[in-house]
Design an enzyme around this catalytic site. Structure first.
Site, PDB file in Angstrom:
ATOM      1  N   ASN A 169       1.090 -26.494 -42.493  1.00 48.52           N
ATOM      2  CA  ASN A 169       1.767 -27.783 -42.357  1.00 48.52           C
ATOM      3  C   ASN A 169       3.012 -27.921 -43.226  1.00 48.52           C
ATOM      4  O   ASN A 169       3.759 -28.882 -43.077  1.00 48.52           O
ATOM      5  CB  ASN A 169       0.801 -28.936 -42.672  1.00 48.52           C
ATOM      6  CG  ASN A 169      -0.345 -28.997 -41.687  1.00 48.52           C
ATOM      7  OD1 ASN A 169      -0.407 -28.243 -40.715  1.00 48.52           O
ATOM      8  ND2 ASN A 169      -1.269 -29.905 -41.928  1.00 48.52           N
TER       9      ASN A 169
ATOM     10  N   TYR B 222      -9.005 -17.807 -44.361  1.00 49.32           N
ATOM     11  CA  TYR B 222      -8.270 -18.104 -43.129  1.00 49.32           C
ATOM     12  C   TYR B 222      -7.849 -16.858 -42.348  1.00 49.32           C
ATOM     13  O   TYR B 222      -7.364 -16.983 -41.222  1.00 49.32           O
ATOM     14  CB  TYR B 222      -7.012 -18.916 -43.443  1.00 49.32           C
ATOM     15  CG  TYR B 222      -7.294 -20.269 -44.050  1.00 49.32           C
ATOM     16  CD1 TYR B 222      -7.837 -21.300 -43.290  1.00 49.32           C
ATOM     17  CD2 TYR B 222      -7.023 -20.515 -45.390  1.00 49.32           C
ATOM     18  CE1 TYR B 222      -8.111 -22.544 -43.850  1.00 49.32           C
ATOM     19  CE2 TYR B 222      -7.279 -21.765 -45.954  1.00 49.32           C
ATOM     20  CZ  TYR B 222      -7.823 -22.762 -45.182  1.00 49.32           C
ATOM     21  OH  TYR B 222      -8.085 -23.980 -45.724  1.00 49.32           O
TER      22      TYR B 222
ATOM     23  N   PHE C 206       0.881 -22.829 -46.623  1.00 54.58           N
ATOM     24  CA  PHE C 206      -0.040 -23.423 -45.662  1.00 54.58           C
ATOM     25  C   PHE C 206       0.776 -23.928 -44.473  1.00 54.58           C
ATOM     26  O   PHE C 206       1.935 -24.306 -44.593  1.00 54.58           O
ATOM     27  CB  PHE C 206      -0.939 -24.520 -46.255  1.00 54.58           C
ATOM     28  CG  PHE C 206      -2.006 -23.956 -47.146  1.00 54.58           C
ATOM     29  CD1 PHE C 206      -3.202 -23.506 -46.619  1.00 54.58           C
ATOM     30  CD2 PHE C 206      -1.785 -23.834 -48.511  1.00 54.58           C
ATOM     31  CE1 PHE C 206      -4.178 -22.950 -47.433  1.00 54.58           C
ATOM     32  CE2 PHE C 206      -2.751 -23.275 -49.326  1.00 54.58           C
ATOM     33  CZ  PHE C 206      -3.945 -22.831 -48.784  1.00 54.58           C
TER      34      PHE C 206
ATOM     35  N   HIS D 275      -5.540 -19.951 -36.154  1.00 54.21           N
ATOM     36  CA  HIS D 275      -4.263 -20.476 -36.648  1.00 54.21           C
ATOM     37  C   HIS D 275      -3.418 -19.371 -37.298  1.00 54.21           C
ATOM     38  O   HIS D 275      -2.232 -19.569 -37.542  1.00 54.21           O
ATOM     39  CB  HIS D 275      -4.532 -21.589 -37.664  1.00 54.21           C
ATOM     40  CG  HIS D 275      -3.729 -22.833 -37.455  1.00 54.21           C
ATOM     41  ND1 HIS D 275      -2.968 -23.104 -36.336  1.00 54.21           N
ATOM     42  CD2 HIS D 275      -3.572 -23.931 -38.259  1.00 54.21           C
ATOM     43  CE1 HIS D 275      -2.382 -24.288 -36.458  1.00 54.21           C
ATOM     44  NE2 HIS D 275      -2.732 -24.813 -37.613  1.00 54.21           N
TER      45      HIS D 275
ATOM     46  N   ASN E   6       2.042 -28.626 -36.353  1.00 58.38           N
ATOM     47  CA  ASN E   6       2.611 -29.101 -37.624  1.00 58.38           C
ATOM     48  C   ASN E   6       3.485 -28.073 -38.331  1.00 58.38           C
ATOM     49  O   ASN E   6       4.403 -28.445 -39.064  1.00 58.38           O
ATOM     50  CB  ASN E   6       1.500 -29.593 -38.550  1.00 58.38           C
ATOM     51  CG  ASN E   6       0.900 -30.894 -38.055  1.00 58.38           C
ATOM     52  OD1 ASN E   6       1.588 -31.740 -37.500  1.00 58.38           O
ATOM     53  ND2 ASN E   6      -0.402 -31.045 -38.224  1.00 58.38           N
TER      54      ASN E   6
ATOM     55  N   ASP F 135       0.561 -19.600 -33.124  1.00 55.78           N
ATOM     56  CA  ASP F 135      -0.546 -19.804 -32.192  1.00 55.78           C
ATOM     57  C   ASP F 135      -0.202 -20.946 -31.244  1.00 55.78           C
ATOM     58  O   ASP F 135       0.485 -21.884 -31.616  1.00 55.78           O
ATOM     59  CB  ASP F 135      -1.832 -20.116 -32.974  1.00 55.78           C
ATOM     60  CG  ASP F 135      -1.682 -21.348 -33.869  1.00 55.78           C
ATOM     61  OD1 ASP F 135      -0.754 -21.364 -34.710  1.00 55.78           O
ATOM     62  OD2 ASP F 135      -2.465 -22.308 -33.732  1.00 55.78           O
TER      63      ASP F 135
END
Length: 194
Positions: free
Chosen positions: A69, A16, A67, A21, A115, A94
């Site tokens: 969320n 990632y 993470f 994100h 989220n 972001d």
């Protein structure tokens, strides 16, 4: 009001690192570097934390490892432990509704479908925290959003985001005074050099 916690949002893990994100992680790393912070993993806060002094203020920087969320699972425990009020928290994330190369600073508001913000709001029981929104652009259709935020931006877009981060790095010592109009003006009126 003095900011006592700055959070950069992203997803942990090498796959990632370069995705849109993770713009919040890119920015918080630049701030930590500018202020001389050294990251240390803090399991009780489910993230990497560093503490720096800025103009006599004890400032903590946080990268949640939960993470996106579940960002509140990191922010909530740290804010509770150090008795940091929502108004003393700045979250960098972001933003689909801004083009690359643009950013906005504001306090409060909705989560806009983000989220990470939604989870933080639930965890701290308030939407009254500050947000520094880093533009990543929009794919054009909401069904394409998930794939879009989890992919690498092309080089020209990444450069525009990085230009914003260079400006944020330059402003790092002033971020503890998020409510001052000159800081808000500098961020909200920023345009990348053409």
């Amino acid at each position: 009001m003095t900011i006592k916690l700055i959070v950069g949002l992203g997803n942990p893990g090498q796959k990632y690192d370069d995705t849109r994100h993770n713009a919040g992680f890119w920015a918080i790393d630049a701030i930590a570097e500018a202020l001389g912070g050294q990251w240390a993993e803090e399991r009780k806060f489910s993230g990497a934390v560093t503490r720096v002094a800025v103009r006599g203020t004890d400032l903590r920087l946080l990268k949640p490892w939960t993470f996106m969320n579940r960002s509140g699972q990191s922010v909530g425990p740290l804010a509770n432990f150090f008795k940091i009020a929502p108004e003393e928290i700045l979250v960098i994330h972001d933003e689909l509704d801004l083009p690359p190369g643009r950013m906005r600073l504001k306090q409060g508001g909705g989560h806009g479908g983000h989220n990470g913000l939604k989870d933080i709001q639930a965890a701290i029981g308030s939407a009254n925290f500050w947000r520094l929104r880093l533009g990543i652009g929009h794919p054009g259709h909401r069904d394409a959003v998930v794939g879009y935020v989890l992919t690498k931006p092309p080089k020209d877009e990444r450069k525009l985001v990085d230009d914003c981060i260079i400006e944020i790095r330059h402003l790092a010592p002033d971020l503890t005074r998020a409510d001052e109009s000159d800081l808000m003006q500098a961020i909200n009126s920023y345009r990348p050099a053409s």
